[in-house]
Design an enzyme around this catalytic site. Structure first.
Site, PDB file in Angstrom:
ATOM      1  N   ASP A   1       0.869  -1.212   0.009  1.00 32.00           N
ATOM      2  CA  ASP A   1      -0.029  -0.041  -0.049  1.00 32.00           C
ATOM      3  C   ASP A   1       0.934   1.066  -0.113  1.00 32.00           C
ATOM      4  O   ASP A   1       1.842   1.340   0.814  1.00 32.00           O
ATOM      5  CB  ASP A   1      -0.949   0.022   1.150  1.00 32.00           C
TER       6      ASP A   1
ATOM      7  N   GLU B   1       1.597  -0.420  -5.102  1.00 32.57           N
ATOM      8  CA  GLU B   1       0.675   0.485  -5.416  1.00 32.57           C
ATOM      9  C   GLU B   1       1.665   2.057  -5.532  1.00 32.57           C
ATOM     10  O   GLU B   1       2.039   2.636  -4.628  1.00 32.57           O
ATOM     11  CB  GLU B   1      -0.316   0.864  -4.102  1.00 32.57           C
TER      12      GLU B   1
END
Length: 529
Positions: A349, A405
């Site tokens: 993330d 990401e």
């Protein structure tokens, strides 16, 4: 070090060893080791489960800085039986936020290396007196494992063959319509793996399953943190996703997670974990002190010169990923989930934070020697970030799926050029936006859509990567679901009581009117292309 008897005379306290970090069970006792560079004193705190629930200590073991400290590692060996005991630490030292130090000996900290964290046992239910943040402690491991992997091995699918299903572990089966025996748990999700297999899915990407507090906002707004992107401890599976909760000091949760992975592999489904190494649940200067902040704030967090928290995550703090101690911690954690829990890879993330220069960055600290003309400051994007380099070339991690990401909340957007060593893939946010524009008929996107069908060579070919290094998706947990995407022109986020203020504004959605759409087939098609 003189012998000292504790716990009713049942255990003997010895000097211990500085490695490995964490609590390590041996045949005759347990070694405890924790890094803290700025603490002037440390105490090992021991609890029985009943005493933890009552928020009282069972025993304290002060650590002697002469015998129980090597370099910046505090350590102690407890000889004897600590079965069904829990632990934490107190650290004393300066409380000087302007200098980056936030030691407070009145707080008991969770060990960053704890393998299970025990606190509230039931999801969504506060502790005694309505306390949403009762005292937490780590599970003391046993010298043996009773889990039967039944010969489980990694499936090792080529990345080009993956069809990934993003799964919220609790949300997947919590609703009554799932008709499972243990809804909202690791065991409940196993009951639906055959359904995913029928869809053609061969990989699940689990939204955060590390220990977090779903009630972190509850006392001020009655909101739940459903997604879990607010990690308390990175080694620990979320205990309240387990049908056993905190039973057996969290070992049941560990075994239920392992069971989920084993049963997924039996059905030909890999398991990827969504990991949140960009920030922690401790938030900004007003957040709780749970672990990293009270152990070594200036090491674990990216700090400005006067001790303020950099906030490239948008969540109050930024993990200091490229600090030598922190990157070793992250690699140790990832290795644990691969070797002990058998996961097949990770989705990182806000991974661009892992490419930023750490606090106190200097070439001597990072490389051992000065670099002429070096002007790198805290937060500067690095062409060869030490953490990403370390993960990419690790003998264990280099063979698992690594998905970035490739952006963060500080404005760093690296889709197509995340440092990759030819093994990292990326969530292709540009694919998502182009396909949405094309599907709803926006002019000028036919060429872009054709490039998406060819694996986005305009993003990945020049860097030597292949089409399968692009993780193609149209809907995920950010922004609209697929149903909402074709139902609303604008953001429509009313049911959670935030008056449509929260959530993604940039949805590129389209109110198609009343349509009949097989969403599973539509999503599957878009994911595969």
């Amino acid at each position: 070090m003189p012998d000292r008897y504790a716990l009713g005379g049942a255990c003997r306290v010895l000097a211990g060893m500085p490695a490995p970090l964490g609590a390590t069970a041996l045949d005759v006792g347990v070694n405890f080791a924790v890094y803290s560079s700025g603490a002037s004193a440390a105490v090992l705190c021991l609890f029985t489960p009943d005493d933890l629930k009552a928020e009282r200590l069972t025993e304290e073991v002060p650590l002697d800085p002469l015998f129980n400290r090597t370099g910046n590692v505090w350590h102690v060996f407890i000889e004897g039986d600590l079965h069904n005991m829990l632990y934490g630490y107190r650290f004393d030292g300066m409380f000087a936020p302007h200098s980056g130090h936030r030691f407070d000996a009145s707080n008991i900290m969770v060990d960053p290396y704890a393998k299970a964290v025990i606190s509230r046992g039931e999801y969504g239910v506060p502790g005694p007196g309505g306390n949403c943040w009762p005292q937490m402690a780590g599970m003391i491991p046993l010298p043996y494992s009773t889990f039967d992997w039944q010969g489980d091995v990694s499936l090792q699918y080529p990345q080009k063959d993956l069809v990934i299903y993003e799964m919220h572990l609790r949300g997947f089966t919590k609703h009554g319509s799932s008709n499972v025996e243990h809804p909202g748990t690791y065991l409940g999700a196993i009951s639906k793996l055959d359904y995913l297999k029928e869809l053609g899915v061969n990989c699940v990407e689990l939204m955060p399953c590390h220990e977090f507090n779903e009630l972190e906002y509850f006392s001020c707004s009655s909101r739940m943190n459903f997604w879990g992107y607010s990690t308390i401890n990175y080694f620990s599976p979320m205990t309240r996703y387990s049908s056993g909760g905190t039973r057996d000091c969290g070992r049941d949760a560990i075994n239920e997670f392992k069971t989920f992975v084993r049963e997924a592999h039996k059905r030909g489904i890999e398991v990827i974990m969504d990991v949140v190494f960009n920030h922690t649940a401790e938030g900004n200067e007003n957040g709780p002190t749970l672990s990293f902040r009270g152990i070594d704030n200036s090491t674990y967090y990216m700090l400005a010169p006067k001790g303020e928290f950099y906030n490239y995550s948008g969540c109050g703090n930024t993990f200091n990923c490229n600090h030598p101690v922190v990157r070793e911690f992250i690699v140790d954690c990832l290795r644990y989930w691969v070797t002990e829990m058998h996961v097949d890879g990770f989705r990182f993330d806000l991974a661009s934070i892992m490419t930023r220069g750490c606090s106190l960055w200097d070439p001597v600290n990072m490389y051992g020697s000065p670099v002429e003309g070096d002007m790198i400051t805290t937060g500067t994007p690095l062409a060869t970030p030490p953490l990403v380099d370390m993960i990419s070339n690790d003998p264990i991690l280099g063979g698992v799926k690594l998905i970035a990401e490739a952006w963060d909340a500080g404005g760093l957007y690296q889709v197509g050029h995340f440092p990759h060593w030819n093994i990292w893939s990326e969530w292709n946010g540009k694919y998502r936006d182009i396909v949405r524009q094309f599907i709803k008929g926006t002019d000028g996107f036919a060429g872009g859509f054709a490039e998406c069908l060819c694996g986005s060579p305009h993003l990945y070919q020049a860097g030597g990567r292949k089409p399968w290094h692009s993780i193609n998706f149209v809907c995920a947990h950010d922004g609209f679901t697929l149903a909402d995407l074709v139902t609303y022109n604008k953001k429509y986020n009313l049911s959670n009581g935030e008056d449509n203020r929260d959530g993604e504004n940039h949805n590129l959605s389209w109110n198609c009117g009343e349509v009949i759409l097989n969403y599973n087939v539509f999503a599957y098609f878009l994911f595969c292309i």
